[in-house]
Design an enzyme around this catalytic site. Structure first.
Site, PDB file in Angstrom:
ATOM      1  CD  GLU A 146     -21.530 -30.483  37.879  1.00  0.00           C
ATOM      2  OE1 GLU A 146     -21.209 -30.424  38.554  1.00  0.00           O
ATOM      3  OE2 GLU A 146     -22.324 -31.486  36.974  1.00  0.00           O
ATOM      4  CB  SER A 188     -32.639 -23.868 -26.570  1.00  0.00           C
ATOM      5  OG  SER A 188     -32.639 -24.929 -27.905  1.00  0.00           O
TER       6      SER A 188
END
Length: 665
Positions: free
Chosen positions: A69, A329
């Site tokens: 770029e 329980s």
């Protein structure tokens, strides 16, 4: 003079209209303990734009991006005169635009201002803004803004979101082909989307590779190999692990962009998959939740709030790790632990499992049968109800609930209700996370850890059990029979099933971790045949199999029943409905059973409790199972009592005993 005027005018404009400098708003991310992404949230108009540092991106990609770029990016001041001259000459010769002259800085300006038009005036403005940006930011800071704002198709912005969406990986390590595709996509993100236009994406990527090879950034051979790599044809989802916890953290601090947790990414993923697989076998509309924590520190290592977050039929959005449910329980280990601590029972103390009535309350066993005389260990292993309620009656349900609350658990009772014996069998509400926290006390000497999911110093709460009681309970739970095909003796665990088959529980631990599991319907609808043993326990053992088991240390050896002191060989309640009353040889006259004593003085100090006995004098006085320094043959004693629930026990020389439970304020 003209040059001075131009420079002065430029500087005035620069000060009056500064360029866009801020990184665009980023997605909030939730990370695991190692900084690995667990989950992210969209930002703005539903965009994925994840925070990323330049040094967290593959340096090879950065080099190739610059080479393609803007090869002079590190040298120019925002505008590259050479590139501009070259582009102009090419346009003149070809009669059309052949290549652009936009630098990475100019492209960054365009991305941050969301400019669409391509007029000469716009180009001039971008060039000026690029010059401004270069005066204020370093090259890496400019790159950071580009890496956050570059479009990659659909609602994907930024290189990190792109790498995750198209390759399923972080951008820290990319192949040459992947780097080339990420360079090509921002030029035309919609027409080159790999999931919609894979041929266009491949052609654009290959052009990038050819140009990089032409400029010498890569070799022709490398370019040829990269071209053979397949282009992804589907978009991968951004990680969505720990959705319930992530949502909770995001809602608590919406302004924060990064939440670092104590979770382990691999464990979280494995257990979410496990919960999803398991509920399919159990039945429709069922969900499951799992909490994994280090019992030594309280750090939560995995938190599965539901089997499937997006499954509406299973109410997957409901976080069942923090839902209030009946624990069944699962509290029996703490009842027996408190009984051991108070000197009421030992592991091999005999208890009667027979029909009994406790002030109108008639507990029955899960199998509707009674087993006669059993040891405490047998009663816990078989999860028998009558023996547990018998011991709880002697302790007092207030004492149990108070101990659990002091240990950090939020116990939820119906408004206006006081604890009754039903709490021993799950007659109140508690969360899965709090239950897991309580169980951290058993392998760690009786002191639980406060669980936390974000980094924090370890927090220890009030002692839940004495060290000896915790060790004895652990020994009993380690001897529990495992589910079919599961190894025995590797973890200590307990199951529970709530009334009406609404909740199935299993909580277990090894030498490092506690794992708590819940299975049921989030709406509380009963599920016939749902139990902790058949549905939660297999999930618990599978969870340990996926995270790895660390063996518990050897358990203390239990004293045989015949070798126990006479008062501990068999537990005989002092009074019971339906049976003859017996005159006690020694009786505590004060405090009375269930009393609430105000011992706080006006000046902030505490008064001593003056305890008294009638009948025979006491030779041993115990507060919460701990002997007190009181002389033998005494009918009265002054005792320092801290605030909270307590049990006072007195014993004569030949073993006769009596006990009461009370609360000191």
């Amino acid at each position: 003079m003209l040059i001075v005027a131009v420079v002065a005018g430029g500087r005035a404009i620069d000060r009056a209209a500064p360029p866009p400098l801020a990184i665009p708003p980023v997605s909030t991310v939730v990370l695991d303990d190692d900084g690995v992404l667990l989950r992210a949230f969209t930002v703005g108009a539903g965009r994925w734009r994840l925070p990323v540092a330049v040094d967290a991106v593959d340096p090879g990609f950065i080099d190739l991006l610059i080479a393609f770029e803007d090869s002079r990016f590190r040298d120019h001041g925002g505008v590259d005169p050479r590139a501009a001259a070259r582009a102009a000459m090419q346009a003149v010769r070809a009669g059309r635009i052949v290549s652009g002259a936009s630098t990475l800085t100019m492209q960054t300006v365009r991305l941050l201002t969301d400019a669409r038009e391509r007029t000469p005036w716009r180009k001039a403005t971008e060039a000026f803004r690029a010059w401004q940006m270069e005066r204020r930011l370093t090259k890496d800071e400019i790159l950071a803004r580009y890496l956050h704002a570059a479009p990659y198709g659909g609602n994907i912005e930024g290189v990190r979101a792109a790498a995750l969406a198209w390759f399923g990986r972080e951008p820290g390590r990319l192949t040459l082909a992947q780097s080339a595709l990420l360079i090509a996509l921002p030029q035309s993100p919609e027409s080159r989307r790999p999931d919609r236009h894979p041929k266009n994406a491949a052609r654009a990527r290959n052009r990038v590779l050819d140009r990089l090879a032409t400029t010498g950034a890569i070799t022709a051979a490398d370019a040829a190999r990269a071209k053979r790599e397949a282009v992804p044809t589907r978009r991968r989802p951004v990680p969505r692990l720990a959705p319930h916890l992530a949502r909770k953290l995001h809602q608590a601090e919406p302004a924060a962009t990064v939440h670092t947790t104590t979770l382990k990414r691999d464990w979280q993923a494995a257990l979410e998959d496990l919960a999803s697989e398991r509920v399919d076998r159990i039945g429709p509309r069922l969900s499951a939740a799992i909490v994994v924590a280090e019992h030594g520190t309280g750090r939560i290592r995995a938190s599965v709030g539901a089997a499937r977050f997006l499954d509406q039929s299973r109410a997957g959005h409901v976080d069942m790790t923090s839902a209030i449910r009946s624990p069944g329980s699962t509290l029996k280990p703490f009842i027996y632990g408190l009984g051991i601590e108070a000197g009421l029972v030992a592991r091999n103390t005999l208890l009667a499992d027979a029909p009994a009535t406790f002030a109108g309350y008639q507990p029955e066993n899960f199998d509707d049968e009674f087993h006669g005389m059993v040891t405490v260990e047998e009663a816990l292993r078989q999860s028998l109800n009558v023996p547990a309620v018998t011991v709880l009656e002697a302790l007092g349900p207030i004492r149990l609930v108070t101990r659990l609350e002091e240990a950090g658990a939020a116990i939820v009772l119906p408004q206006g209700f006081v604890p009754t014996l039903a709490v021993g069998l799950g007659g109140f509400g508690i969360t899965l996370s709090d239950l897991a926290s309580l169980y951290t006390a058993l392998p760690d000497g009786g002191v639980p850890a406060q669980l936390f999911a974000q980094k924090a110093p370890p927090v220890r709460t009030a002692r839940l059990l004495s060290e000896r009681a915790a060790a004895d309970v652990s020994a009993m739970l380690t001897a529990m029979r495992p589910p079919r095909n599961a190894p025995a003796g590797e973890i200590a665990y307990k199951t529970g099933t709530s009334y009406g088959y609404r909740d199935a529980w299993a909580v277990g631990y090894d030498a490092r971790h506690v794992v708590a599991v819940w299975v049921g319907r989030p709406d509380g609808t009963p599920v016939p045949s749902l139990t902790g043993w058949t549905d939660a326990a297999p999930l618990l053992f599978d969870a340990f199999a996926r995270i790895g088991v660390h063996r518990l240390p050897p358990a203390p050896v239990a004293v045989p029943t015949a070798a126990l002191p006479p008062p501990l060989r068999e537990f005989v309640p002092g009074r019971r409905k339906g049976g003859p009353a017996r005159a006690p040889e020694i009786e505590i006259a004060f405090p009375p059973e269930g009393a609430v004593l105000a011992l706080a003085a006006a000046d902030g100090s505490r008064n001593k409790l003056v305890a008294r006995v009638v009948g025979r004098p006491a030779d041993t006085w115990l507060l919460n199972g701990r002997p007190l320094p009181i002389k033998v043959n005494r009918r009265q004693a002054q005792i320092d009592v801290p605030p909270g629930a307590h049990t006072l026990t007195v014993v004569t020389r030949d073993g006769a005993s009596e006990r009461v439970s009370f609360i000191a304020e």
